[in-house]
Design a protein around this motif. Structure first.
Motif, mmCIF file in Angstrom:
data_model
loop_
_atom_site.group_PDB
_atom_site.id
_atom_site.type_symbol
_atom_site.label_atom_id
_atom_site.label_comp_id
_atom_site.label_asym_id
_atom_site.label_seq_id
_atom_site.Cartn_x
_atom_site.Cartn_y
_atom_site.Cartn_z
ATOM 1 N N GLY A 10 0.245 5.146 -4.057
ATOM 2 C CA GLY A 10 -0.906 5.546 -4.864
ATOM 3 C C GLY A 10 -2.204 5.514 -4.075
ATOM 4 O O GLY A 10 -3.041 6.411 -4.204
ATOM 5 N N VAL A 37 -3.929 5.502 -7.588
ATOM 6 C CA VAL A 37 -2.806 4.745 -8.137
ATOM 7 C C VAL A 37 -2.495 5.240 -9.551
ATOM 8 O O VAL A 37 -1.329 5.455 -9.909
ATOM 9 C CB VAL A 37 -3.113 3.230 -8.133
ATOM 10 N N ALA A 40 -0.832 8.567 -9.175
ATOM 11 C CA ALA A 40 0.566 8.448 -8.776
ATOM 12 C C ALA A 40 1.443 8.103 -9.981
ATOM 13 O O ALA A 40 2.553 8.612 -10.116
ATOM 14 C CB ALA A 40 0.714 7.394 -7.688
ATOM 15 N N ALA A 67 2.848 12.482 -6.450
ATOM 16 C CA ALA A 67 1.773 11.482 -6.452
ATOM 17 C C ALA A 67 0.433 12.119 -6.087
ATOM 18 O O ALA A 67 -0.592 11.825 -6.705
ATOM 19 C CB ALA A 67 2.103 10.347 -5.493
ATOM 20 N N SER A 71 -2.803 12.555 -8.496
ATOM 21 C CA SER A 71 -4.102 12.030 -8.062
ATOM 22 C C SER A 71 -5.186 13.099 -8.136
ATOM 23 O O SER A 71 -6.319 12.813 -8.535
ATOM 24 C CB SER A 71 -4.002 11.491 -6.639
#
Length: 87
Positions: A10, A37, A40, A67, A71
């Motif tokens: 992440g 994070v 992700a 991920a 993001s």
């Protein structure tokens, strides 16, 4: 993939997403990494729900792409919210 592997994924996905997005995003690197994070998590959830993608392997390109895409989505949403508050 363990908790620390997911956390590292992440953090790196957030950094890559910030590099991919053009212009200056709201927030600093710490906010960007935390949003990475969250992104992700979002990418993993959407990938497993929509595409039935297995996300156990840290070095899988599919895991990384999901991920990073998550993001980017989270950073765009965050940027829109922050920009709206400034107006």
């Amino acid at each position: 993939m363990g908790f620390f592997g997911f956390l590292l994924l992440g953090l790196l996905a957030g950094a890559i997403a910030k590099l991919i997005l053009p212009g200056k995003q709201a927030g600093g690197w710490v906010i960007t990494l935390l949003l990475g994070v969250v992104g992700a998590l979002l990418g993993g959830f959407l990938g497993s729900a929509l595409f039935n993608a297995p996300l156990q392997d840290f070095f899988s390109i599919q895991t990384w792409l999901l991920a990073i895409a998550g993001s980017i989505i989270v950073l765009l949403i965050y940027g829109a919210i922050v920009k709206r508050r400034k107006s």
